[in-house]
Design a protein around this motif. Sequence first.
Motif, PDB file in Angstrom:
ATOM      1  N   LEU A 107     -79.339  16.156  84.568  1.00 22.06           N
ATOM      2  CA  LEU A 107     -79.549  17.307  83.687  1.00 22.06           C
ATOM      3  C   LEU A 107     -79.546  18.596  84.506  1.00 22.06           C
ATOM      4  O   LEU A 107     -80.316  18.734  85.461  1.00 22.06           O
ATOM      5  CB  LEU A 107     -80.867  17.170  82.939  1.00 22.06           C
ATOM      6  CG  LEU A 107     -80.879  16.273  81.683  1.00 22.06           C
ATOM      7  CD1 LEU A 107     -80.497  14.851  81.995  1.00 22.06           C
ATOM      8  CD2 LEU A 107     -82.244  16.317  81.007  1.00 22.06           C
ATOM      9  N   ILE A 108     -78.661  19.508  84.136  1.00 24.18           N
ATOM     10  CA  ILE A 108     -78.582  20.816  84.797  1.00 24.18           C
ATOM     11  C   ILE A 108     -78.748  21.867  83.708  1.00 24.18           C
ATOM     12  O   ILE A 108     -77.811  22.143  82.947  1.00 24.18           O
ATOM     13  CB  ILE A 108     -77.243  20.996  85.528  1.00 24.18           C
ATOM     14  CG1 ILE A 108     -76.918  19.779  86.405  1.00 24.18           C
ATOM     15  CG2 ILE A 108     -77.263  22.265  86.375  1.00 24.18           C
ATOM     16  CD1 ILE A 108     -75.526  19.809  87.009  1.00 24.18           C
ATOM     17  N   SER A 109     -79.929  22.419  83.600  1.00 17.80           N
ATOM     18  CA  SER A 109     -80.201  23.336  82.488  1.00 17.80           C
ATOM     19  C   SER A 109     -81.418  24.183  82.800  1.00 17.80           C
ATOM     20  O   SER A 109     -82.174  23.899  83.728  1.00 17.80           O
ATOM     21  CB  SER A 109     -80.437  22.557  81.184  1.00 17.80           C
ATOM     22  OG  SER A 109     -81.572  21.724  81.318  1.00 17.80           O
ATOM     23  N   ASP A 110     -81.587  25.224  82.012  1.00 16.33           N
ATOM     24  CA  ASP A 110     -82.797  26.045  82.052  1.00 16.33           C
ATOM     25  C   ASP A 110     -83.478  25.958  80.694  1.00 16.33           C
ATOM     26  O   ASP A 110     -82.815  26.041  79.655  1.00 16.33           O
ATOM     27  CB  ASP A 110     -82.462  27.511  82.330  1.00 16.33           C
ATOM     28  CG  ASP A 110     -82.062  27.758  83.773  1.00 16.33           C
ATOM     29  OD1 ASP A 110     -82.572  27.048  84.659  1.00 16.33           O
ATOM     30  OD2 ASP A 110     -81.236  28.664  84.017  1.00 16.33           O
ATOM     31  N   ASN A 111     -84.800  25.758  80.693  1.00 16.63           N
ATOM     32  CA  ASN A 111     -85.614  25.873  79.474  1.00 16.63           C
ATOM     33  C   ASN A 111     -85.304  24.808  78.425  1.00 16.63           C
ATOM     34  O   ASN A 111     -85.616  25.003  77.253  1.00 16.63           O
ATOM     35  CB  ASN A 111     -85.429  27.262  78.835  1.00 16.63           C
ATOM     36  CG  ASN A 111     -85.571  28.391  79.824  1.00 16.63           C
ATOM     37  OD1 ASN A 111     -86.542  28.459  80.555  1.00 16.63           O
ATOM     38  ND2 ASN A 111     -84.585  29.279  79.863  1.00 16.63           N
ATOM     39  N   TYR A 112     -84.718  23.686  78.815  1.00 16.25           N
ATOM     40  CA  TYR A 112     -84.335  22.650  77.854  1.00 16.25           C
ATOM     41  C   TYR A 112     -85.400  21.571  77.778  1.00 16.25           C
ATOM     42  O   TYR A 112     -85.871  21.070  78.810  1.00 16.25           O
ATOM     43  CB  TYR A 112     -83.001  22.032  78.255  1.00 16.25           C
ATOM     44  CG  TYR A 112     -82.519  20.923  77.345  1.00 16.25           C
ATOM     45  CD1 TYR A 112     -82.451  21.099  75.967  1.00 16.25           C
ATOM     46  CD2 TYR A 112     -82.118  19.690  77.865  1.00 16.25           C
ATOM     47  CE1 TYR A 112     -82.002  20.092  75.141  1.00 16.25           C
ATOM     48  CE2 TYR A 112     -81.653  18.677  77.047  1.00 16.25           C
ATOM     49  CZ  TYR A 112     -81.603  18.880  75.683  1.00 16.25           C
ATOM     50  OH  TYR A 112     -81.148  17.867  74.861  1.00 16.25           O
ATOM     51  N   VAL A 113     -85.774  21.202  76.562  1.00 17.20           N
ATOM     52  CA  VAL A 113     -86.690  20.081  76.328  1.00 17.20           C
ATOM     53  C   VAL A 113     -85.848  18.897  75.863  1.00 17.20           C
ATOM     54  O   VAL A 113     -85.301  18.923  74.754  1.00 17.20           O
ATOM     55  CB  VAL A 113     -87.748  20.438  75.266  1.00 17.20           C
ATOM     56  CG1 VAL A 113     -88.656  19.245  75.007  1.00 17.20           C
ATOM     57  CG2 VAL A 113     -88.569  21.650  75.701  1.00 17.20           C
TER      58      VAL A 113
ATOM     59  N   CYS B 123     -73.717  10.963  85.909  1.00 19.34           N
ATOM     60  CA  CYS B 123     -72.908  11.806  85.031  1.00 19.34           C
ATOM     61  C   CYS B 123     -73.579  13.174  84.915  1.00 19.34           C
ATOM     62  O   CYS B 123     -74.749  13.269  84.507  1.00 19.34           O
ATOM     63  CB  CYS B 123     -72.757  11.174  83.650  1.00 19.34           C
ATOM     64  SG  CYS B 123     -71.721   9.693  83.661  1.00 19.34           S
ATOM     65  N   LEU B 124     -72.852  14.219  85.289  1.00 22.39           N
ATOM     66  CA  LEU B 124     -73.393  15.573  85.271  1.00 22.39           C
ATOM     67  C   LEU B 124     -73.431  16.103  83.839  1.00 22.39           C
ATOM     68  O   LEU B 124     -72.433  16.038  83.122  1.00 22.39           O
ATOM     69  CB  LEU B 124     -72.548  16.492  86.152  1.00 22.39           C
ATOM     70  CG  LEU B 124     -72.332  16.025  87.600  1.00 22.39           C
ATOM     71  CD1 LEU B 124     -71.507  17.044  88.369  1.00 22.39           C
ATOM     72  CD2 LEU B 124     -73.673  15.776  88.294  1.00 22.39           C
ATOM     73  N   CYS B 125     -74.580  16.641  83.445  1.00 23.16           N
ATOM     74  CA  CYS B 125     -74.791  17.113  82.069  1.00 23.16           C
ATOM     75  C   CYS B 125     -75.273  18.558  82.087  1.00 23.16           C
ATOM     76  O   CYS B 125     -76.461  18.837  81.831  1.00 23.16           O
ATOM     77  CB  CYS B 125     -75.807  16.227  81.353  1.00 23.16           C
ATOM     78  SG  CYS B 125     -75.438  14.458  81.394  1.00 23.16           S
ATOM     79  N   PRO B 126     -74.373  19.507  82.389  1.00 21.92           N
ATOM     80  CA  PRO B 126     -74.781  20.910  82.399  1.00 21.92           C
ATOM     81  C   PRO B 126     -74.836  21.482  80.988  1.00 21.92           C
ATOM     82  O   PRO B 126     -74.084  21.077  80.104  1.00 21.92           O
ATOM     83  CB  PRO B 126     -73.675  21.577  83.219  1.00 21.92           C
ATOM     84  CG  PRO B 126     -72.457  20.755  82.919  1.00 21.92           C
ATOM     85  CD  PRO B 126     -72.950  19.342  82.760  1.00 21.92           C
ATOM     86  N   SER B 127     -75.721  22.436  80.777  1.00 22.16           N
ATOM     87  CA  SER B 127     -75.739  23.155  79.509  1.00 22.16           C
ATOM     88  C   SER B 127     -74.456  23.956  79.351  1.00 22.16           C
ATOM     89  O   SER B 127     -73.809  24.329  80.333  1.00 22.16           O
ATOM     90  CB  SER B 127     -76.932  24.112  79.461  1.00 22.16           C
ATOM     91  OG  SER B 127     -78.148  23.412  79.461  1.00 22.16           O
ATOM     92  N   GLY B 128     -74.093  24.213  78.072  1.00 18.39           N
ATOM     93  CA  GLY B 128     -72.980  25.098  77.791  1.00 18.39           C
ATOM     94  C   GLY B 128     -73.507  26.460  77.399  1.00 18.39           C
ATOM     95  O   GLY B 128     -74.398  27.009  78.045  1.00 18.39           O
ATOM     96  N   TYR B 129     -72.955  27.022  76.317  1.00 17.64           N
ATOM     97  CA  TYR B 129     -73.489  28.292  75.827  1.00 17.64           C
ATOM     98  C   TYR B 129     -74.946  28.132  75.432  1.00 17.64           C
ATOM     99  O   TYR B 129     -75.743  29.064  75.559  1.00 17.64           O
ATOM    100  CB  TYR B 129     -72.669  28.787  74.636  1.00 17.64           C
ATOM    101  CG  TYR B 129     -71.297  29.298  75.014  1.00 17.64           C
ATOM    102  CD1 TYR B 129     -71.138  30.279  75.991  1.00 17.64           C
ATOM    103  CD2 TYR B 129     -70.162  28.799  74.395  1.00 17.64           C
ATOM    104  CE1 TYR B 129     -69.886  30.748  76.334  1.00 17.64           C
ATOM    105  CE2 TYR B 129     -68.901  29.271  74.729  1.00 17.64           C
ATOM    106  CZ  TYR B 129     -68.766  30.250  75.706  1.00 17.64           C
ATOM    107  OH  TYR B 129     -67.529  30.710  76.042  1.00 17.64           O
ATOM    108  N   GLU B 130     -75.293  26.958  74.903  1.00 18.54           N
ATOM    109  CA  GLU B 130     -76.686  26.655  74.574  1.00 18.54           C
ATOM    110  C   GLU B 130     -77.124  25.437  75.387  1.00 18.54           C
ATOM    111  O   GLU B 130     -76.315  24.778  76.029  1.00 18.54           O
ATOM    112  CB  GLU B 130     -76.844  26.407  73.072  1.00 18.54           C
ATOM    113  CG  GLU B 130     -76.475  27.606  72.211  1.00 18.54           C
ATOM    114  CD  GLU B 130     -77.390  28.809  72.387  1.00 18.54           C
ATOM    115  OE1 GLU B 130     -78.455  28.660  73.029  1.00 18.54           O
ATOM    116  OE2 GLU B 130     -77.049  29.892  71.890  1.00 18.54           O
ATOM    117  N   VAL B 131     -78.417  25.126  75.326  1.00 15.70           N
ATOM    118  CA  VAL B 131     -78.973  24.159  76.273  1.00 15.70           C
ATOM    119  C   VAL B 131     -78.543  22.715  76.019  1.00 15.70           C
ATOM    120  O   VAL B 131     -78.448  21.916  76.950  1.00 15.70           O
ATOM    121  CB  VAL B 131     -80.514  24.234  76.295  1.00 15.70           C
ATOM    122  CG1 VAL B 131     -80.969  25.547  76.883  1.00 15.70           C
ATOM    123  CG2 VAL B 131     -81.097  24.021  74.901  1.00 15.70           C
ATOM    124  N   ALA B 132     -78.302  22.347  74.770  1.00 14.45           N
ATOM    125  CA  ALA B 132     -78.001  20.953  74.450  1.00 14.45           C
ATOM    126  C   ALA B 132     -76.592  20.581  74.905  1.00 14.45           C
ATOM    127  O   ALA B 132     -75.696  21.423  74.953  1.00 14.45           O
ATOM    128  CB  ALA B 132     -78.147  20.706  72.953  1.00 14.45           C
TER     129      ALA B 132
END
Length: 514
Positions: free
Chosen positions: A424-430, A399-408
Motif C-alpha cells: 500500500l502506497i498512500s496518504d490518509n487511507y483507511v 503487488c504495488l497498490c499506489p493511490s490514484g487521484y483518490e486514495v482507493a
Amino acid sequence: MAPPNHDERPHYPSSFWFSSLNLVLLLVVPLVMFLLVVSTLGPHQPSSFYPISFASYRSSLVQDPTSDNSIVNGSSTDSSFLEAETDFFASNTPFSDAIIDKETPQLQDMSKNKESEVTVKRNSKLERIEAKLARVRSVIKQAALVRNLTSTHQDPDCVPQGPIYRNANAFHRSYLEMEKLFKIYVYKEGEPPIFHNGPCRSIYSSEGRFIHELEKGEFYRTQDPDEALVYFLPFSVVMLVHYLYEPETSNTDAIGRAVVDYVDVIAGKHPYWNRSLGADHFMLSCHDWGPRASSYVPNLFHKSIRVLCNANTSEGFKPYKDASFPEINLLTGEVEGLLGGPSPSRRSILAFFAGRLHGYIRYLLLNEWKDKQDPDVQVFDQLPRGVSYTSKLMNSRFCLCPSGYEVASPRIVEAIYAECVPVLISDNYVPPFSDVLNWKAFSIQVAVKDIPNIKNILMSVSQRQYLRMQRRVKQVQRHFVVNATPKRYDVFHMINHSIWLRRLNIRIRDLDPS
C-alpha cells in the motif's frame, strides 16, 4: 422581682433557626434534584452528538469521537482500533476497551431557542432495540478478553483465527450477533436508475452489487422500519454523476440538489431521520465523489454512516462512524475464476505495477521506476502488447497498490485475489475492514517518501516472513470475495458487519415533545 434564671430560660431563637433550616432544606433539595432531572431529560440543540459510556446517562454535550471506549474508533492522528495516518498498523488497543455509544437528541426547530419538557417513551420498540444492543456491547467486551489467536465460538463455516485479525474471538462474537439481530430498512422512495440501482461491472461494481443484494431482501433487510437498526438511503452516486453531472461546467450542484431533495423527502415522510439526525442512516458509494455528494447535507456528512471507497481521512472520513469500502473492478461482471495463482516458488517478479498516470503518487512511482527496466521491480504505465496483466499479478511476490487521484485502488483486492502480497502506497487511507483485520499481518505499507527505496524495502523481507504473509493473503481472501449469491463472511457480509459495528457505536433516545 428576682432576676430571671438564665439556666432555665427557654431558647426560642435557637429553635427557630433550627426549624427554618430544616424547612429550607426540605424545599431546596427537591427543587435542585428536579432541576437536575429536567436538565438531563430536556431537549438539546441539534448539533449535540456526543459519546458516552453505554452504562451511563449524562447530559453534558461534548463530542469526543476518539474515546477509547469506541467499538470502531480512530482518526488520522489518534486511534484505538483504526490506524494513524503515518502508521495505520500501530494500534494495540484491546477490543474490550473500544465500546461507546453516542446519544442522539431529537431534532429541534432551529429557529427557536426555547427549552421544553420531553417525555421518554418507556418500553418502546426503540428502547427494546437499544436494550439488545447494550447486551451485545457487553458480550463483545467479554469475548475480547480472550487473547488467543483462535475464536472459541463454534461455527460450521469459519472459525476466525490467526494474526490477520485484531481479535479473532471478538470479531467472531460480533459477527454471530450481527447475523441474529441486524436489520436494515431500505427507503422505498426514489425511482431507478438513480435510486435502487447501480453498476454491477466496472470499477464501481462494489456499489451496484451491494445495492442489488440489499434490494433482493435475502439478507438483513426488513420491511418494518420500526424494527430496523439502520436505514439505507438507496441512491447511487455513480448514477447521479452519469445522469446529472455537466462536464462542460464542472458543476456538481445538480448532484447535490438531488441528495438534498431526497433527504428532505425522507425526513418529511418518516420520523427516523429527524429522530437521530441521520446517525443511524447510511449511504454507500464507490465513486470518488461520494464524499462530495454527501457534503451537501451537513448531517449526512458529519453524522451518518458513510460507506466509501474514497476513505480519505484528510477529506472528512471519520473511521469511528464511516466505513471503508473495498473497490473491486469486475470488468465483465463475472465473479468466477478470479482467485488463485502459482506457488511462491514460481513467482519470478519481486514487485509489479501497471497503470496510467493518476495523481501525484503514481507520478512519483512511474517517474522513479518506469524507465529503469529493472527485472525485479516492473512498473508500467501501459503494458506491452501481448502481455497479460493478470499473469503479471500472479507471477509477482508483491503487488504495488499506489493511490490514484483518490486514495482507493482496485489493485488491493486484485492483489489479494492473485495471492500477491499488497504493498500500500498512500496518504490518509483507511483500508477496508480495518476495525477487525490487522493489515500489518498480510500487507506492506510504503510511505510515499520511500518510493525510491521500494526495492530495498521488499528485498529486506525474509523468505520466511514473505511465506507467512502470502499464506495470510490466501486466508483473508474469503472476506473480499464477491459471490453470485452471498456466502457467510464474504465481502457483502463484511461490509454489513462494518455498518453493524458503527451502529453499535451510537445509542438513539426515543424522545417526543410533550
